[in-house]
Scaffold this active site. Sequence first.
Site, short mmCIF file in Angstrom:
data_model
loop_
_atom_site.label_atom_id
_atom_site.label_comp_id
_atom_site.label_asym_id
_atom_site.label_seq_id
_atom_site.Cartn_x
_atom_site.Cartn_y
_atom_site.Cartn_z
CG ASP A 16 27.65 55.57 45.39
OD1 ASP A 16 27.32 54.76 46.28
OD2 ASP A 16 28.83 55.82 45.09
CB CYS A 21 28.97 58.82 46.73
SG CYS A 21 29.19 60.53 47.29
N GLY A 22 31.49 58.22 49.10
CA GLY A 22 32.91 58.45 49.28
C GLY A 22 33.38 59.66 48.51
CG LEU A 69 26.06 61.36 56.61
CD1 LEU A 69 25.80 60.51 57.84
CD2 LEU A 69 25.17 62.60 56.65
CB SER A 70 32.71 62.55 54.65
OG SER A 70 33.98 63.17 54.56
CD GLN A 79 34.12 60.03 52.11
OE1 GLN A 79 32.89 59.95 52.23
NE2 GLN A 79 34.90 58.98 52.21
CB CYS A 115 40.00 44.55 58.79
SG CYS A 115 39.04 45.64 59.86
#
Length: 447
Positions: free
Chosen positions: A191, A194-195, A216-217, A220, A380
Site C-alpha cells: 500500500d 498507507c495513511g 511520508l508522515s 501516520q 471539495c
Amino acid sequence: MADSVQTRRAAALRSVFRDYHGPAFSIRLWDGWQWSSSADERPSCTIVVATPDALTTLIARPNEVTLGEAYIHGDLDVEGDIFSVFEVAGYLFSRPKGLKQCTLEKLGSVAYVVGQRLKHGALNSKNRDRLSIAYHYDLPAEFFEPWLGPTMVYSCAYFRDSADSLEAAQTQKLDLICRKLGLQPGDRFLDIGCGWGSLVLHAAKRWHVHADGITLSQRQAEVGRRRIAQSQLEDCCSVELLDYRDLKETESYDKIASIGMFEHVGRKNLQGYFGIAKRLLRPGGLFLNHGIARSATSPIRENSFIRRYVFPDGRLVTISETIAAAESQGFEVRDVENLREHYELTLRRWVDGLERNADSLIRMVSTMKYRIWLLYAAGCAAAFRRGDLTVQQVLLSRRDRGRSRIPLTREKWYAHDGPQQTSDRATTDERLTTAGYRDSRVTESRN
C-alpha cells in the site's frame, strides 16, 4: 443618514448579484443590517461579514484565497447550510475581473510559488514532498478520529446506498479494493501512501495477505505500527516511513494499491511513479491507483486556497494524463471507475463530523486550523457535486505473456460476501508459508 448608507449598500449588492440564480442567501453586516438575495425564498445560508474590509473583499476582489483567508480568520462566517455558500462563491469567481485585480492575483501567485521554492526547494522533490505531507497529515490522530470514524480511512468511501453509515461505506471501499486486486491468501501486497494503516490491516485480517505499507508522515507511521501491534499482526503487516522512490530494487509484490496518495505525485513524476510500480510488480500482478482527478474542462485556478492552506504542492491531473502515463510504462489498463458521487457523500459526512465535534477539535488545534479543514471539506464536496473534480479507480495489469489473471466479468468485485475472518495463529503461519512458496514459484518462473 443611516437610511442612505443602507440604500447604497443594498444597491451595491443588487448590482453584484444581479445575474445570480442559485439558492437564496442573505448577508448580515457587523452592525446588524441584513440583505437577502430573494424576497420570496428563505435563505439557505447567511454570510456574516465582520468588518468593512471583509465586505470589500466579498464584493470587489473575491477569489479562493481572499475569501478563504477571510473565513479562516473569522472576518467572514457562514450560518446555515455551508454547502450552499459555494454556489455564491462560484458565482463571484465567474464574474469579469478588472485588469488591476487580474494583475494583483497573478503577482500574488508568482510570489507564492517563488517563495515556496526558495524556502523548501524544487516542486515534488523528495524533501519538499516530505514537508508537504507533514504539513497536512502530521496532526494528532485524535483530531481525525471523531470525523473519520473508527475505520480511520482518509479517502473516498464506497456507498451501496446513500443512507449507508460512513463506517459501513469505508469498510465496503476497503473490500472493493481487495476484490478488484483479487487478493489471495499468501499474496504479498503493498500500500503506497498507507495513511494510518487501515487498508494494510484490513487486507491482512480479512484477506489473509502479507501487507506492507509506506507513508511520508511520521505520525501516520507511528499510529499504523501501534494499530498493527494492538491487532497482533506484526508477523504479516508492516508500516514504514518511506518515499515510494526509495523502495528497494529487490522488492517485489503480487498486488499494489495507492489510495489517495496520487494527488501528491506531480505531473512531472507521473511516468516515474508508474514505472516504479511496474518494476515492483511480479508478472501477472495488479496495481489499483485511486486518486482525485481534475476534469479536463475545469479551469486551473492559480490562486488556490487548498494549495496554500491544505495540500501544499498538490497538483491534480486529468484521467487521460493518468492513463497515458501508465500505458507509457507498459501497464495494461483493465478498468476505470469514477466514484465522484461517492466522494461527495463521504465529504458531507466528514463535514457533519467536523461540525458536531467542533468544540473538542478546536481544543486540539487552533480555531484557524479547524476552519481550514471545515472549509476544505465542504468546498471539495461542492467541487465533486459540480463535476470539477472526480475520483478515479484505475486497475492496471502487468501482463504475464498475455495472461492478465483477471475475472472475465465484474460481478465478484461488487459481491457482498468475502473471505472469512480469522485470528487463528496457525492459519497466519500457514499463510506465511504459502507466501514463501509463492515467492519461490515466481522466482522459478522468472528463471
